[in-house]
Design an enzyme around this catalytic site. Structure first.
Site, PDB file in Angstrom:
ATOM      1  N   LYS A 187       0.849  -1.197   0.000  1.00 31.64           N
ATOM      2  CA  LYS A 187       0.000   0.000   0.000  1.00 31.64           C
ATOM      3  C   LYS A 187       0.877   1.236   0.000  1.00 31.64           C
ATOM      4  O   LYS A 187       1.870   1.317   0.748  1.00 31.64           O
ATOM      5  CB  LYS A 187      -0.901   0.005   1.240  1.00 31.64           C
ATOM      6  CG  LYS A 187      -2.159   0.849   1.093  1.00 31.64           C
ATOM      7  CD  LYS A 187      -3.199   0.135   0.239  1.00 31.64           C
ATOM      8  CE  LYS A 187      -4.589   0.745   0.403  1.00 31.64           C
ATOM      9  NZ  LYS A 187      -5.588   0.056  -0.447  1.00 31.64           N
ATOM     10  N   THR A 236      -4.290  -5.322   0.430  1.00 30.94           N
ATOM     11  CA  THR A 236      -3.628  -4.034   0.653  1.00 30.94           C
ATOM     12  C   THR A 236      -4.455  -3.155   1.590  1.00 30.94           C
ATOM     13  O   THR A 236      -3.898  -2.302   2.292  1.00 30.94           O
ATOM     14  CB  THR A 236      -3.363  -3.303  -0.676  1.00 30.94           C
ATOM     15  OG1 THR A 236      -4.595  -2.945  -1.303  1.00 30.94           O
ATOM     16  CG2 THR A 236      -2.540  -4.165  -1.620  1.00 30.94           C
ATOM     17  N   ASP A 237      -5.763  -3.368   1.621  1.00 32.12           N
ATOM     18  CA  ASP A 237      -6.579  -2.648   2.592  1.00 32.12           C
ATOM     19  C   ASP A 237      -6.199  -3.035   4.022  1.00 32.12           C
ATOM     20  O   ASP A 237      -6.201  -2.197   4.938  1.00 32.12           O
ATOM     21  CB  ASP A 237      -8.064  -2.924   2.349  1.00 32.12           C
ATOM     22  CG  ASP A 237      -8.972  -2.045   3.192  1.00 32.12           C
ATOM     23  OD1 ASP A 237      -8.935  -0.800   3.002  1.00 32.12           O
ATOM     24  OD2 ASP A 237      -9.686  -2.583   4.051  1.00 32.12           O
ATOM     25  N   ARG A 245      30.293  32.910  -5.974  1.00 32.27           N
ATOM     26  CA  ARG A 245      28.959  32.708  -6.522  1.00 32.27           C
ATOM     27  C   ARG A 245      28.000  32.361  -5.389  1.00 32.27           C
ATOM     28  O   ARG A 245      28.417  32.019  -4.274  1.00 32.27           O
ATOM     29  CB  ARG A 245      28.958  31.577  -7.549  1.00 32.27           C
ATOM     30  CG  ARG A 245      29.296  30.213  -6.955  1.00 32.27           C
ATOM     31  CD  ARG A 245      29.152  29.086  -7.961  1.00 32.27           C
ATOM     32  NE  ARG A 245      29.417  27.783  -7.344  1.00 32.27           N
ATOM     33  CZ  ARG A 245      29.201  26.613  -7.924  1.00 32.27           C
ATOM     34  NH1 ARG A 245      28.711  26.576  -9.152  1.00 32.27           N
ATOM     35  NH2 ARG A 245      29.462  25.486  -7.299  1.00 32.27           N
ATOM     36  N   GLN A 256      30.518  19.195  -4.867  1.00 32.05           N
ATOM     37  CA  GLN A 256      31.165  17.933  -4.500  1.00 32.05           C
ATOM     38  C   GLN A 256      32.056  18.121  -3.274  1.00 32.05           C
ATOM     39  O   GLN A 256      32.059  17.288  -2.342  1.00 32.05           O
ATOM     40  CB  GLN A 256      31.994  17.393  -5.672  1.00 32.05           C
ATOM     41  CG  GLN A 256      31.172  16.976  -6.870  1.00 32.05           C
ATOM     42  CD  GLN A 256      30.963  18.089  -7.884  1.00 32.05           C
ATOM     43  OE1 GLN A 256      30.934  19.271  -7.534  1.00 32.05           O
ATOM     44  NE2 GLN A 256      30.801  17.713  -9.150  1.00 32.05           N
ATOM     45  N   ASN A 314      21.934  21.559  -8.032  1.00 33.08           N
ATOM     46  CA  ASN A 314      22.232  22.984  -8.017  1.00 33.08           C
ATOM     47  C   ASN A 314      20.978  23.808  -8.268  1.00 33.08           C
ATOM     48  O   ASN A 314      20.223  23.538  -9.211  1.00 33.08           O
ATOM     49  CB  ASN A 314      23.250  23.333  -9.112  1.00 33.08           C
ATOM     50  CG  ASN A 314      24.674  23.234  -8.644  1.00 33.08           C
ATOM     51  OD1 ASN A 314      24.975  23.470  -7.483  1.00 33.08           O
ATOM     52  ND2 ASN A 314      25.565  22.867  -9.555  1.00 33.08           N
ATOM     53  N   HIS A 325      20.472  27.345  -9.464  1.00 33.61           N
ATOM     54  CA  HIS A 325      21.354  28.342 -10.064  1.00 33.61           C
ATOM     55  C   HIS A 325      20.818  29.762  -9.864  1.00 33.61           C
ATOM     56  O   HIS A 325      19.605  29.998  -9.923  1.00 33.61           O
ATOM     57  CB  HIS A 325      21.502  28.075 -11.567  1.00 33.61           C
ATOM     58  CG  HIS A 325      22.097  26.736 -11.882  1.00 33.61           C
ATOM     59  ND1 HIS A 325      23.402  26.413 -11.610  1.00 33.61           N
ATOM     60  CD2 HIS A 325      21.556  25.622 -12.449  1.00 33.61           C
ATOM     61  CE1 HIS A 325      23.651  25.176 -11.995  1.00 33.61           C
ATOM     62  NE2 HIS A 325      22.536  24.676 -12.501  1.00 33.61           N
TER      63      HIS A 325
END
Length: 279
Positions: free
Chosen positions: A10, A55-56, A173, A216, A242, A244
Site C-alpha cells: 500500500k 492491501t486494505d 557565486r 562535491q 544545483n 542556479h
C-alpha cells in the site's frame, strides 16, 4: 516465463498520531509506503491469492500500530510496524517501509510555546526507510528537499574546457541546493530526534562556514563531519541539485552588475550525488 521479482503493498497511507498531555499536544504525521516480498508468486503466475494480504489490511495495520504507539518517533514506529507484519504473516520474507514526515513546528504565543497551535515547517520533509526480514533490518533516516544557500565563499574553477564549455570560472557565486540526505544507522542513538537534529546542524554548519570549491567538495566535508560527530551512523548519502542564480547582464542599460542582481533558475540543474562511509 519466470517471475524474477515481485512485491506489493500500500502506498500513500497517511497517518497522524496525536499525543495529548493535558493542554500540551504533539502531532506526528507520516505518509507511508509499505511493500511486502515473500511467498506471493502464485498471485502473479496462476491467479492464486490464498497467500495474499489485502492491501486494505496493510492500511488498517498501519492505523492499528499507530493507535498502539502514539508517542514513538518515526524510526521506532516503522520498526514496530515491521515487527507486526513479520510476526503476523509467515509468508512475508521481507518488508520495505518508506515514509516522509510532515513536520509541524510548535507556535509561540506571547513569547511562550503554545500547547496545541502549530505551523507547517515548509523546508523539506523528514524521511525514514526500513528494510526488515527475519534475519535483520537496515534502518535509514534523512531529509527530502531541504533547501539552503550561501551567498558567497563558493566557487567553481578549473573544470574541463572541451569545446562545449560556456561557463566561465568563478571564485564567488551563490551556492544553493534542495538536498536529499539519507543516513544509515549501525547503532541506536540515545534519542533519534536529537541525533537527527544534530545531523542537520552539522551539515549546515560545515556548508555555511567553509569555502566551497564546488558542491562535491562541500558534500564530502559535510558527510565527514556527520560521521565524526555521530558514531551510530554508518554512512550518509546525498543528492544535491544545483539551484542556479545567474548574474543578469545589465550592460545594455548602462549599469554594472557587481554580484547583486540574478536570475533564479533550477531547470535544468546540475545533479550531484555521493555516499560517504567509514573506512
Amino acid at each position: 516465463m519466470p517471475l524474477t521479482a515481485s512485491r506489493y503493498g500500500k502506498g500513500r497511507v497517511r497517518v497522524m498520531r496525536l499525543t495529548r498531555e493535558g493542554d500540551h499536544h504533539t502531532p506526528r504525521e507520516l505518509n507511508l509506503t509499505v511493500l511486502m516480498k515473500g511467498a506471493f508468486d502464485a498471485a502473479w503466475t496462476s491467479g492464486d491469492n490464498r497467500a495474499c494480504v489485502a492491501t486494505d489490511s496493510v492500511k488498517n495495520i498501519c492505523n492499528v500500530v499507530a493507535a498502539k504507539n502514539l508517542s514513538l518517533d518515526k524510526e521506532a514506529f516503522v520498526e514496530a510496524l515491521a515487527k507486526t507484519f513479520l510476526d503476523t504473516y509467515p509468508q512475508i520474507e521481507e518488508l520495505h517501509v518508506d515514509a516522509t514526515e510532515t513536520r509541524w513546528l510548535r507556535h509561540s504565543v506571547d513569547g511562550a510555546p503554545h500547547g496545541h497551535t502549530f505551523t507547517l515547517d515548509g523546508n523539506g520533509t523528514g524521511y525514514v526507510g526500513l528494510v526488515a526480514s527475519r534475519a535483520g533490518a537496515v534502518l535509514r533516516s534523512g531529509l527530502r528537499g531541504f533547501t539552503f544557500m550561501k551567498t558567497t565563499r563558493s566557487g567553481w574553477v578549473d573544470f574541463v574546457d572541451d569545446g562545449y564549455r560556456t561557463l566561465p570560472d568563478t571564485t564567488d557565486r551563490i551556492a544553493a541546493t534542495a538536498m536529499d540526505a539519507t543516513w544509515t544507522w549501525s547503532g541506536v542513538p540515545a534519542d533519534y530526534a536529537a541525533a537527527n537534529a544534530r545531523v542537520l546542524d552539522r551539515l549546515i554548519a560545515v556548508f555555511g562556514t567553509t569555502v566551497s570549491l564546488g558542491v562535491q567538495d562541500s558534500m564530502y566535508r559535510m558527510g565527514e563531519a556527520v560521521l565524526a560527530a555521530i558514531p551510530e551512523i554508518a554512512e550518509i548519502g546525498f543528492a544535491m541539485p544545483n539551484k542556479h542564480y545567474v548574474p543578469i547582464n545589465l550592460a545594455p542599460f548602462g549599469l554594472e552588475n557587481s554580484g547583486t542582481v540574478f536570475l533564479p533558475t533550477d531547470e535544468p540543474h546540475g545533479q550531484i550525488e555521493a555516499t560517504i562511509g567509514r573506512g
